[in-house]
Write an enzyme that holds these catalytic residues in place. Structure first.
Site, PDB file in Angstrom:
ATOM      1  CB  SER A 165      13.778 -24.072 -46.824  1.00 12.83           C
ATOM      2  OG  SER A 165      12.740 -23.114 -46.847  1.00 12.83           O
ATOM      3  CE1 TYR A 205      12.097 -25.969 -51.872  1.00 11.18           C
ATOM      4  CE2 TYR A 205      11.296 -24.564 -50.098  1.00 11.18           C
ATOM      5  CZ  TYR A 205      12.320 -24.967 -50.944  1.00 11.18           C
ATOM      6  OH  TYR A 205      13.563 -24.363 -50.850  1.00 11.18           O
TER       7      TYR A 205
END
Ligand SMILES: NC(=O)c1ccc[n+]([C@@H]2O[C@H](COP(=O)([O-])OP(=O)(O)OC[C@H]3O[C@@H](n4cnc5c(N)ncnc54)[C@H](O)[C@@H]3O)[C@@H](O)[C@H]2O)c1
Length: 242
Positions: A132, A145
């Site tokens: 990401s 995350y």
């Protein structure tokens, strides 16, 4: 009608794609198939060849065994299953933090570990992990995350170092904000967050799952034969502004 110039470039490849019932995983499975690969899909929800929660010891070994039985071998892995949610740090209890690491990191590690003997036997291999933009940067509400996606990028680099001598490349695609079931609730609850990402990207839009799938397919192909250990931002240019 013009023929697809990519059709057949993955002919003979045998791939596992996890998280393939939705979003980026579904688009990736479709793209790899369109390029000629044999694809075995996995997801916790219906719509995959192998339906199971991939967390916990043993699930990925069973997935690998089923995929090899179905395809006669294995040379390509795209572990795409993942979870995300926005929680302030003080709302991260131990169970939440551990679950994010379990899904986003441990399933990647176990799939690669359990599949590598088959990639070595194939004499070649492609592994594309999904990081990401938060593999390299942080953001509010994303401590768990971001920690998990930094771990995926670190894992990718070390796996590339270790597996390169066997003809196996390992790269990490780092998507920006992509319109999928994962981001839909946040964009619905915080429309300003959606506008922020649309404006942050010089290309002035959110990404679509196919924008990521096409780059993954490239990394799975022979065209990417001399690329390994990289994190590749696919973000409409958003991170040039970070
Ligand atoms: N959407 C984005 O903006 C974005 C940005 C960067 C990275 N990513 C990453 O891309 C990947 C795919 O995300 P997406 O946006 O397509 O999300 P998505 O929610 O559309 O798809 C994720 C899939 O993973 C599956 N999954 C989740 N936990 C699982 C488990 N324990 N076992 C088996 N399957 C499980 C879900 O059932 C779902 O089908 C994730 O790793 C995510 O972190 C997404």
């Amino acid at each position: 009608m013009a023929s697809d110039p990519m059709a057949g470039r993955l002919s003979g490849r045998r791939a596992i794609v996890t998280g393939a019932a939705s979003g980026i995983g579904a688009a990736t499975a479709a793209r790899l198939r369109a390029d000629g690969a044999h694809v075995f899909t996995a997801d916790a929800t219906d719509g995959a060849d192998f339906v199971a929660d991939l967390t916990g010891e043993g699930a990925n070994a069973r997935l690998v065994e089923s995929a090899v039985a179905a395809m006669g071998g294995l040379d390509t892995l795209v572990p795409c299953a993942g979870i995300s949610a926005f929680h302030p740090l003080e709302g991260h209890d131990d169970a939440y933090f551990a679950r994010v690491l379990e899904v986003n990191v441990m399933t990647v590690f176990r799939l690669v570990r359990d599949a590598v003997p088959h990639l070595k036997a194939a004499g070649k291999g492609r592994i594309v992990t999904i990081g990401s933009t938060t593999s390299s940067h942080g953001d509010e509400g994303l401590c768990a995350y971001s920690a998990s996606k930094h771990a995926v990028l670190g894992f990718t680099k070390s796996a590339a170092a270790e597996l390169g001598p066997f003809g196996i490349t390992v790269n990490c695609v780092q998507p920006g904000a992509i319109a999928t079931a994962m981001t839909a609730p946040a964009f619905e609850q915080m429309p300003e967050f959606k506008t922020f990402w649309e404006n942050k990207a010089p290309l002035r839009r959110l990404g679509q799952p196919e924008d990521i799938a096409d780059v993954i397919a490239f990394l799975c192909s022979d065209d990417a034969r001399f690329m390994s250990g990289h994190g590749v931002w696919v973000d409409g240019g958003a991170m040039v502004r970070h």
